[in-house]
Design an enzyme around this catalytic site. Sequence first.
Site, PDB file in Angstrom:
ATOM      1  N   SER A  48       1.331  -9.853  -0.618  1.00 21.31           N
ATOM      2  CA  SER A  48       1.045  -8.414  -0.567  1.00 21.31           C
ATOM      3  C   SER A  48       1.528  -7.778   0.736  1.00 21.31           C
ATOM      4  O   SER A  48       1.867  -6.599   0.767  1.00 21.31           O
ATOM      5  CB  SER A  48      -0.454  -8.176  -0.759  1.00 21.31           C
ATOM      6  OG  SER A  48      -1.197  -8.998   0.121  1.00 21.31           O
TER       7      SER A  48
ATOM      8  N   GLU B  17      -9.884   7.442   4.067  1.00 19.01           N
ATOM      9  CA  GLU B  17     -10.759   6.655   4.924  1.00 19.01           C
ATOM     10  C   GLU B  17     -10.019   5.351   5.177  1.00 19.01           C
ATOM     11  O   GLU B  17      -9.145   4.949   4.398  1.00 19.01           O
ATOM     12  CB  GLU B  17     -12.099   6.378   4.247  1.00 19.01           C
ATOM     13  CG  GLU B  17     -12.136   5.173   3.318  1.00 19.01           C
ATOM     14  CD  GLU B  17     -11.348   5.369   2.028  1.00 19.01           C
ATOM     15  OE1 GLU B  17     -11.171   6.533   1.618  1.00 19.01           O
ATOM     16  OE2 GLU B  17     -10.911   4.356   1.447  1.00 19.01           O
TER      17      GLU B  17
ATOM     18  N   LYS C  62       0.806  -1.234   0.000  1.00 15.24           N
ATOM     19  CA  LYS C  62       0.000   0.000   0.000  1.00 15.24           C
ATOM     20  C   LYS C  62       0.833   1.276   0.000  1.00 15.24           C
ATOM     21  O   LYS C  62       0.429   2.289  -0.564  1.00 15.24           O
ATOM     22  CB  LYS C  62      -0.935   0.016   1.211  1.00 15.24           C
ATOM     23  CG  LYS C  62      -2.151  -0.872   1.061  1.00 15.24           C
ATOM     24  CD  LYS C  62      -3.155  -0.564   2.165  1.00 15.24           C
ATOM     25  CE  LYS C  62      -4.433  -1.346   1.980  1.00 15.24           C
ATOM     26  NZ  LYS C  62      -4.280  -2.781   2.350  1.00 15.24           N
TER      27      LYS C  62
HETATM   28  C1  LIG Z   1      -5.079  -3.766   1.810  1.00 14.99           C
HETATM   29  C2  LIG Z   1      -4.410  -5.042   1.591  1.00 14.99           C
HETATM   30  C3  LIG Z   1      -4.816  -5.914   0.560  1.00 14.99           C
HETATM   31  C4  LIG Z   1      -5.993  -5.653  -0.340  1.00 14.99           C
HETATM   32  O1  LIG Z   1      -5.851  -4.552  -1.182  1.00 14.99           O
HETATM   33  P1  LIG Z   1      -5.678  -4.676  -2.746  1.00 14.99           P
HETATM   34  O2  LIG Z   1      -5.967  -3.299  -3.233  1.00 14.99           O
HETATM   35  O3  LIG Z   1      -6.646  -5.686  -3.265  1.00 14.99           O
HETATM   36  O4  LIG Z   1      -4.268  -5.080  -3.012  1.00 14.99           O
HETATM   37  C5  LIG Z   1      -4.111  -7.089   0.365  1.00 14.99           C
HETATM   38  N1  LIG Z   1      -3.079  -7.412   1.162  1.00 14.99           N
HETATM   39  C6  LIG Z   1      -2.661  -6.616   2.168  1.00 14.99           C
HETATM   40  C7  LIG Z   1      -1.501  -7.061   3.006  1.00 14.99           C
HETATM   41  C8  LIG Z   1      -3.310  -5.407   2.409  1.00 14.99           C
HETATM   42  O5  LIG Z   1      -2.890  -4.617   3.420  1.00 14.99           O
END
Ligand SMILES: *Cc1c(COP(=O)(O)O)cnc(C)c1O
Length: 400
Positions: A370, A104, A82
Amino acid sequence: MTHETFGGAYVPEMLWKTLQDLIAAFENAKKDKVFQAEFADLLKNFSGRPTPLIFAERATKRLGGAKVYLKNEGANHTGAHKITHCLGQGLLAKRLGKKMIIAETGAGQHGVATATVAAKLGLECIVFMGSEDIRRQRPNVFLMERLGAKVVPVEYGSKTLKDAVNEALKFWMENLDKAHYCIGSVLGPKPYPEMNRYFQSIIGREIRSELQEREAKLPNAVIACVGGGSNAIGSFHDFIKDDVRLIGVEAGGVGKKVGQHASRKIAGRVGIFQGYKSLFLQTDDGQISPTHSISAGLDYPGLGPELADLYQEARLELTYALDKEAVAAVDFFAKSEGVISALESAHALAEVRKVAPKMPKDSIIVATISGRGDKDLFNFARAFKDKSFRDFLKDEYERY
Ligand SMILES: *Cc1c(COP(=O)(O)O)cnc(C)c1O
């Protein structure tokens, strides 16, 4: 389904000029060497890019099929992907002469990333959050406050994410000249989906060059979890024109009934919400349905419009993993690779466990992690019914 064009900017007219200014600043920044250099510098020297591409050697042996690589976005500063689109938007906000960024947040991950970027770039930061979420997510609220952000509780409706979005929009419309609204995924009106994808597409470009160096070929499949879709489209974008399977994994939750999952594949229908047209989990009347996932980041009703396009064109495969499959995947990769992933990312890892054994040994899967699992400590402890962790919490409480 007839062919739909997803995306757009379904917003009140008074927002249109601000969005056009943002589009102009974004188009300009793409061509500007100074912007590119600043963004690249922050990614390298603040966030720690490039993130590693890990060859999951022991997991590969255990699964007995495709070679598995893990793109570890959890190695980023603040622990997930992010930060990348927040840095990009923070730089754009400064170019637009904005003094403040607002956001938000539901679980607080986007709030923490935004507050981090605001502190780094010297911008004021207000984060809107449902009061119910504030109560449940105290650690992230605490971090945002330490980073100098003001966290504003939203006391109406269900006191959760969608109410926080409404309140952030209301504040934005009253402060268009001084505030930039930092959206946390590839969602919202034009240009947000394309803009956040542009920033996140560094994930796929790094995968390509890292894999080229190690294997001198393309992956056969790239797998990522899909909430709004930013880490997924970021991982996929560079491979859209190649012969590479793109697999997005949604939250299958605990079942297929309304309110038990957050999968647009299971029940998504075309609609318009929060300024864009896409697939949403919604009622016959077009009201947003309740969703569930063990991972807060995937617990969202809408799919990023570019992903909805790719899905409609059958270029993107969508599938889902259940809560319990995600928890088991965290455990599997922790023990076989020494990587504790976030519960969101574990949905992608659960899919790896299903497809790798069916693919030939000379094929390659890259799965994007992610985020790292630190933030899910409390969730893990509960999922594994760890009694001593409960005792620990009690002791902590008493020491207070
Ligand atoms: C916020 C988040 C997501 C989901 O967001 P996407 O926009 O779909 O990538 C996925 N993994 C983690 C670790 C997150 O913090």
